[in-house]
Design an enzyme around this catalytic site. Structure first.
Site, PDB file in Angstrom:
ATOM      1  N   THR A  30      75.181  -2.607  97.089  1.00  0.00           N
ATOM      2  CA  THR A  30      76.385  -1.758  97.067  1.00  0.00           C
ATOM      3  C   THR A  30      76.072  -0.273  97.089  1.00  0.00           C
ATOM      4  O   THR A  30      76.953   0.537  97.378  1.00  0.00           O
ATOM      5  CB  THR A  30      77.226  -2.057  95.809  1.00  0.00           C
ATOM      6  OG1 THR A  30      76.466  -1.724  94.638  1.00  0.00           O
ATOM      7  CG2 THR A  30      77.628  -3.528  95.751  1.00  0.00           C
ATOM      8  N   CYS A  34      74.875   1.966  87.637  1.00  0.00           N
ATOM      9  CA  CYS A  34      75.772   1.754  86.499  1.00  0.00           C
ATOM     10  C   CYS A  34      75.032   1.917  85.172  1.00  0.00           C
ATOM     11  O   CYS A  34      73.800   1.948  85.127  1.00  0.00           O
ATOM     12  CB  CYS A  34      76.359   0.337  86.526  1.00  0.00           C
ATOM     13  SG  CYS A  34      77.285  -0.088  88.003  1.00  0.00           S
ATOM     14  N   CYS A  38      78.205  -1.762  81.880  1.00  0.00           N
ATOM     15  CA  CYS A  38      79.286  -1.759  82.873  1.00  0.00           C
ATOM     16  C   CYS A  38      80.094  -3.054  82.785  1.00  0.00           C
ATOM     17  O   CYS A  38      79.527  -4.157  82.727  1.00  0.00           O
ATOM     18  CB  CYS A  38      78.709  -1.593  84.273  1.00  0.00           C
ATOM     19  SG  CYS A  38      79.989  -1.429  85.555  1.00  0.00           S
ATOM     20  N   ARG A  63      75.043   6.107  94.250  1.00  0.00           N
ATOM     21  CA  ARG A  63      76.154   6.904  93.739  1.00  0.00           C
ATOM     22  C   ARG A  63      76.679   6.273  92.452  1.00  0.00           C
ATOM     23  O   ARG A  63      76.536   5.068  92.231  1.00  0.00           O
ATOM     24  CB  ARG A  63      77.265   7.024  94.771  1.00  0.00           C
ATOM     25  CG  ARG A  63      77.948   5.723  95.128  1.00  0.00           C
ATOM     26  CD  ARG A  63      78.967   5.920  96.251  1.00  0.00           C
ATOM     27  NE  ARG A  63      79.738   4.719  96.522  1.00  0.00           N
ATOM     28  CZ  ARG A  63      79.339   3.733  97.286  1.00  0.00           C
ATOM     29  NH1 ARG A  63      78.152   3.798  97.862  1.00  0.00           N
ATOM     30  NH2 ARG A  63      80.119   2.675  97.480  1.00  0.00           N
ATOM     31  N   CYS A  65      78.893   4.656  89.554  1.00  0.00           N
ATOM     32  CA  CYS A  65      79.991   3.692  89.447  1.00  0.00           C
ATOM     33  C   CYS A  65      81.237   4.387  88.892  1.00  0.00           C
ATOM     34  O   CYS A  65      81.151   5.176  87.940  1.00  0.00           O
ATOM     35  CB  CYS A  65      79.569   2.543  88.530  1.00  0.00           C
ATOM     36  SG  CYS A  65      80.887   1.383  88.113  1.00  0.00           S
ATOM     37  N   CYS A  68      82.216   2.536  85.058  1.00  0.00           N
ATOM     38  CA  CYS A  68      81.514   2.812  83.796  1.00  0.00           C
ATOM     39  C   CYS A  68      81.033   4.256  83.677  1.00  0.00           C
ATOM     40  O   CYS A  68      80.529   4.643  82.623  1.00  0.00           O
ATOM     41  CB  CYS A  68      80.333   1.861  83.635  1.00  0.00           C
ATOM     42  SG  CYS A  68      79.007   2.105  84.841  1.00  0.00           S
ATOM     43  N   ASP A 416      64.129  18.167  47.340  1.00  0.00           N
ATOM     44  CA  ASP A 416      65.551  18.504  47.309  1.00  0.00           C
ATOM     45  C   ASP A 416      66.213  17.915  46.072  1.00  0.00           C
ATOM     46  O   ASP A 416      65.983  16.742  45.725  1.00  0.00           O
ATOM     47  CB  ASP A 416      66.228  17.970  48.576  1.00  0.00           C
ATOM     48  CG  ASP A 416      67.711  18.255  48.597  1.00  0.00           C
ATOM     49  OD1 ASP A 416      68.095  19.370  48.963  1.00  0.00           O
ATOM     50  OD2 ASP A 416      68.491  17.342  48.234  1.00  0.00           O
TER      51      ASP A 416
END
Length: 490
Positions: A30, A34, A38, A63, A65, A68, A416
């Site tokens: 695709t 992601c 996702c 590129r 998604c 998500c 402390d």
């Protein structure tokens, strides 16, 4: 982690959100990458590729998604847990150094050649400093597009994708953003600490939000941060939009939002004394700072005095020597003074004991001259050594600065007072040396152990103003199942 294919496959198939930011999953069929969590049906294993950063996935031609939003996931907690070259470089890139000074400026700040910095980043993250900076700008643009009402042209300017010389005089008003984090997150001690120690004029707690002024590279700002169950609501007023990404980075650092709470909880829960505390409130964060130099000065002002007295000293300093600024909502009046102004002060004018005046002058002089670097790209151990060389800075001051200023997750101020009181109540050794030895198994998460120890006391730092204490949560079982799910996925 991205090189361990089987481990990554299990995390993706389990949709485990705790691995968001640790690695990214790209699908060759695709062309999309992601988060591990996702919500879509996971692709076939043979179609998956794994990358260590969003920049590396983008550089490989994938590129983001749209479901998500992997380029808007929480940052990897590694950069706040480690002190090596790559981690220091990533903290500086997140703080906008490449946008301001370029790659040569980054290399100079780190003390390495440009070629060495690029080689190290490429080897570990699959992308060079310019690609990583571009990925951060893309994340800023997506954040604005999805959560603000700015026109697209202004979004492009704000994200740093083009020149904005003609836009310098434009005041964008208030930007409303959402800052994601890894669950769980306990806001009580985080926001309670910031509210209880707020410096009048520069910080305040109002209407359920922590507000403060910001000194930024190109201008000034005011931020309001409000805790929510799924994200931190952030409102920013900036005089120059070029500072947007830097302001967001500093706010995330202030609230420790890129931490890995499960990793800390897993280790600390192995201790029989800490396990009930962690189980009751898993996900405590370390309240940090937007300016480590400012915080170091405040530590000196707070030596051997109460929280209220420390606020008074700091408030007087801000009113007398801080730069005045306008707050669109009113209430805040000044920026905290810069180090050059503080170094030039006559110490005799300070309402402090003589020994602390000497410490104040030595510290501000060293910070103003650059002899001591407490910035996000600083070397933690070198900073400790140089602080220790100054008069009046002992282990408590140095470790407090390391924990909240430098962001070292293993900082531990064994002397402390609050820690020693908690230690006595819990049956732990009360002397600093013995407690430090007892705390050795808590490494590298001793700063988070401090938060659980402090939380045993009835102090304002442990509760959000105006909010009733939350009823005990059935979190022990949930914390265990969270750890088990993570182990199963890994």
């Amino acid at each position: 982690m991205y090189e361990d294919r089987e481990r990554c496959l299990r995390a993706v198939q389990a949709k485990d959100a705790r691995f968001d930011g640790w690695f990214f999953c790209a699908v060759v069929t695709t062309g999309i990458y992601c988060r591990p969590s996702c919500p879509v049906v996971p692709p076939k294993p043979q179609h998956m590729r794994f990358f260590p950063s969003a920049a590396a996935a983008q550089q490989a031609g994938f590129r983001a998604c749209k479901r998500c939003r992997p380029d808007a996931s929480p940052g990897s907690p590694q950069w706040n847990e480690r002190a090596d070259l790559v981690a220091r470089a990533m903290r500086l890139i997140a703080d906008g150094l490449v946008d301001r000074d370029g790659v040569p400026g980054l290399a100079s700040r780190l003390g390495y050649s440009v070629r060495q910095v690029e080689r190290q980043l490429l080897a570990e993250l699959g992308a060079g400093p310019l690609a990583l900076a571009r990925a951060q700008r893309a994340q800023t643009a997506r954040l604005l597009i999805e959560t603000s009402s700015l026109p697209m042209g202004e979004v492009a300017f704000a994200a740093g994708f083009a020149s904005i010389r003609a836009f310098n005089d434009t005041v964008p008003g208030v930007l409303t953003l959402r800052l994601p984090f890894r669950s769980p997150l306990v806001p009580d001690n985080l926001f309670g600490h910031l509210a209880a120690t707020a410096v009048p004029g520069a910080e305040e707690w109002r209407d359920g939000a922590y507000r403060r002024t910001l000194r930024l590279p190109h201008g000034r700002g005011v931020v309001a941060l409000r805790p929510g169950p799924e994200h931190i609501a952030c409102q920013l007023f900036l005089t120059d939009l070029r500072d947007l990404a830097i302001a967001v980075s500093r706010c995330r650092r202030l609230l420790d939002l890129d931490a890995d709470p499960v990793a800390a909880a897993d280790l600390l829960s192995e201790d029989a004394v800490l396990a009930p505390l962690v189980g009751k409130a898993p996900g405590r964060r370390v309240p940090r700072t937007v300016d480590a130099a400012e915080f170091a000065v405040r530590v000196v002002l707070g030596q051997q005095v109460s929280t209220a007295a420390a606020r008074t000293h700091a408030g007087r300093l801000v009113a007398a020597h801080g730069e005045k600024m306008d707050d669109p909502a009113g209430g805040l009046t000044h920026l905290f003074p810069d180090m050059a102004a503080l170094a030039a002060l006559d110490p005799a004018t300070l309402a402090l004991p003589q020994a602390r005046r000497v410490t104040f002058s030595a510290l501000t002089g060293a910070l103003a001259s650059g002899t001591i670097d407490l910035g996000v790209g600083s070397d933690w151990q070198q900073a400790r050594a140089r602080l220790a060389a100054l008069p009046g800075l002992g282990p408590w001051s140095i470790e407090t600065i390391a924990m909240r200023g430098l962001g070292d997750p293993d900082a531990f101020a064994a002397g402390d007072l609050g820690i020693r009181i908690a230690a006595r109540q819990l049956g732990l050794p009360a002397t600093p040396a013995a407690l430090a030895r007892r705390a050795s198994p808590w490494r590298p998460w001793r700063a988070y152990a401090v938060q659980y120890l402090w939380a045993t006391g009835d102090h304002a730092i442990n509760r959000i103003p105006g909010r009733d204490p939350a009823p005990p949560r059935r979190a022990v079982g949930r914390a265990r199942s969270t750890r088990q799910r993570r182990k199963d996925a890994a």
